[in-house]
Scaffold this motif. Sequence first.
Motif, PDB file in Angstrom:
ATOM      1  N   GLY A  72     -45.234  49.617   3.008  1.00 27.62           N
ATOM      2  CA  GLY A  72     -44.826  50.926   3.739  1.00 27.62           C
ATOM      3  C   GLY A  72     -45.621  50.895   5.155  1.00 27.62           C
ATOM      4  O   GLY A  72     -45.516  50.007   5.793  1.00 27.62           O
ATOM      5  N   SER A  96     -42.932  49.054  -9.284  1.00 28.24           N
ATOM      6  CA  SER A  96     -42.925  48.849  -7.707  1.00 28.24           C
ATOM      7  C   SER A  96     -43.022  47.408  -7.374  1.00 28.24           C
ATOM      8  O   SER A  96     -43.899  46.864  -7.698  1.00 28.24           O
ATOM      9  N   THR A 110     -44.657  58.304  -5.264  1.00 30.37           N
ATOM     10  CA  THR A 110     -44.041  57.242  -4.767  1.00 30.37           C
ATOM     11  C   THR A 110     -44.496  56.031  -4.653  1.00 30.37           C
ATOM     12  O   THR A 110     -45.741  55.983  -4.194  1.00 30.37           O
ATOM     13  N   GLY A 156     -42.383  52.624  -1.283  1.00 25.04           N
ATOM     14  CA  GLY A 156     -41.525  53.652  -1.178  1.00 25.04           C
ATOM     15  C   GLY A 156     -40.471  53.464  -1.551  1.00 25.04           C
ATOM     16  O   GLY A 156     -39.423  54.213  -1.583  1.00 25.04           O
ATOM     17  N   LEU A 189     -40.165  55.790  -7.738  1.00 22.15           N
ATOM     18  CA  LEU A 189     -41.039  56.799  -8.262  1.00 22.15           C
ATOM     19  C   LEU A 189     -41.754  56.451  -9.550  1.00 22.15           C
ATOM     20  O   LEU A 189     -41.139  55.953 -10.358  1.00 22.15           O
ATOM     21  N   ASN A 197     -47.743  62.503   1.668  1.00 21.53           N
ATOM     22  CA  ASN A 197     -46.465  63.234   1.403  1.00 21.53           C
ATOM     23  C   ASN A 197     -45.382  62.646   0.314  1.00 21.53           C
ATOM     24  O   ASN A 197     -44.497  63.259  -0.214  1.00 21.53           O
ATOM     25  N   SER A 198     -45.962  61.305  -0.264  1.00 20.86           N
ATOM     26  CA  SER A 198     -45.043  60.829  -1.070  1.00 20.86           C
ATOM     27  C   SER A 198     -45.356  61.302  -2.501  1.00 20.86           C
ATOM     28  O   SER A 198     -45.091  60.447  -3.537  1.00 20.86           O
TER      29      SER A 198
END
Lengths: 74, 435
Positions: free
Chosen positions: B184, B208, B96, B100, B103, B194-195
């Motif tokens: 983020g 992004s 990610t 955020g 992807l 976690n991403s």
Amino acid sequence: MHTLPLITITASLALLVSGCTLEEVKPWQRNLLAKESMQLIADPSEQLLNQHLYFSKEAASGGEGVGGGGCGCN
Amino acid sequence: MQLETTTSHFRSLREALTLATCSLLASGQSSANEWQLDSALLYYSENDRVSVVEPLLMGRRDLNNGDQLNLSLVVDSMTGASPNGATTTNQLQTFTSPSGKSLHQVNPGELPANSFRDQSLSVAGGYTHGVAPLLKNSIGGNFSAESDYSALGFTDTLLIDLENRLTTFTLAAGATFAFVDAAGATPVPLSRVNSASVGSAATPDTVSEESSTYNLFNGEGKESFDLLFGITQVLSPRTLVQLNYSYTRQQGYLNDPYKIISEIDPKSGDTLGYFYESRPDNRNSHALFGQWIHHLQEDVVRLSYRYYRDAWGVNAHTAEIKYRYELGNDAYLQPQLRLYQQSAADFYRHSLPSDLSVNEVSADLRLAKIKSRTIGLKFGMPLGESLNGKFSVRLEQMLQTGDASPASAIGSERNYNLHPDLEATIIQFGYSLRY
């Protein structure tokens, strides 16, 4: 890579040789030293841009001055 | 013969009078109450990775009282993909973006990288004042900001000439206060990412956007303190040497918030997950820099070398040579070569086996063992009305290499190039003007 130590030794020798021939330089003999090409920083903009560039690509920095804002450097 | 010598002395005396006010460290030839303006545009492009466009404007004004004012402005526009530290693997990897918002999919065998786009602004100012005939003090300040980074710095430099003005001592100190405010949230070192996931299906790649809002002086802080001692010596009418020693203390949040490390299976080498990197919260570094500048009959040769070492275990050598070949009428051609090598930081690992417990670890390739060379050519010539402007262009090619197949690679990692070469092209246009 043995190139770097070789260059270092050559540069050190050049410095030593120059050191051996240290002479009194009178003010009127400084015309060459005053040229832009003989300044410690010959091109300030190139130096600043290079510092930005290499600071973000390599682990080592410093030696030529103090300060500098650093960067987030993705 | 005698006549020639006398004439030559008269010419030299005249030049000496003209130069009487030029100090050894004056970096230009602008006269009082004139602006020396330097502008430049740098284009930097890596193969398949980052590209940067960087305009710069510098101004220097020598005042009537001998003082000097310096100002500079640099704007950076960066876009592309930067390796995020995750190792190349035989599985599909999905990340990610830092913000955020999107992807990013990395195919098996490809080096994972974060796509990003950011702008930065740096401004700096300095004022040099003649405190006494042989003593100058220079104070400076600088400010820089990116969407995820802001910094404020201060410097003070003392230049002390000896009576004959052949020797100059430099004493300098600097402090920089910086804030890292990652898109983020700024991650906790060694926390799980976690991403990011491995082996799962991914959505198409998009670029992004990092946070477009500038939260200045927010986030995790880090400080940097510099001390420098230098000596410059005129060795002859044609030769100058400089030797500097500098010490830097950094402390605070020294992590790169976007860098992660792959947790791998200790037998198969397959990626199991990811952690955020964790660097020590302080770093002491030492640099020794030497420069030798020599004027040949017409040309100028410049050699420099820097030795660097720090408490993270990085030892680095940088050597540079520039040969300015005069073409006549103030035009020149300058081949230049820069060689660099560094050892890896003690806590650098390309990946982290799951049975290994560490407190400090980073897979940032910039902390790996690296060799780099930049080779280039610069051309300069006078330009503009009454030829008081100067145009220059430099073209350089940089190649940075690392250990593609480290002995510590495990299982499937051995099938991949774990440190792909970094090739970049550097083009800089410059124009300087006295105004």
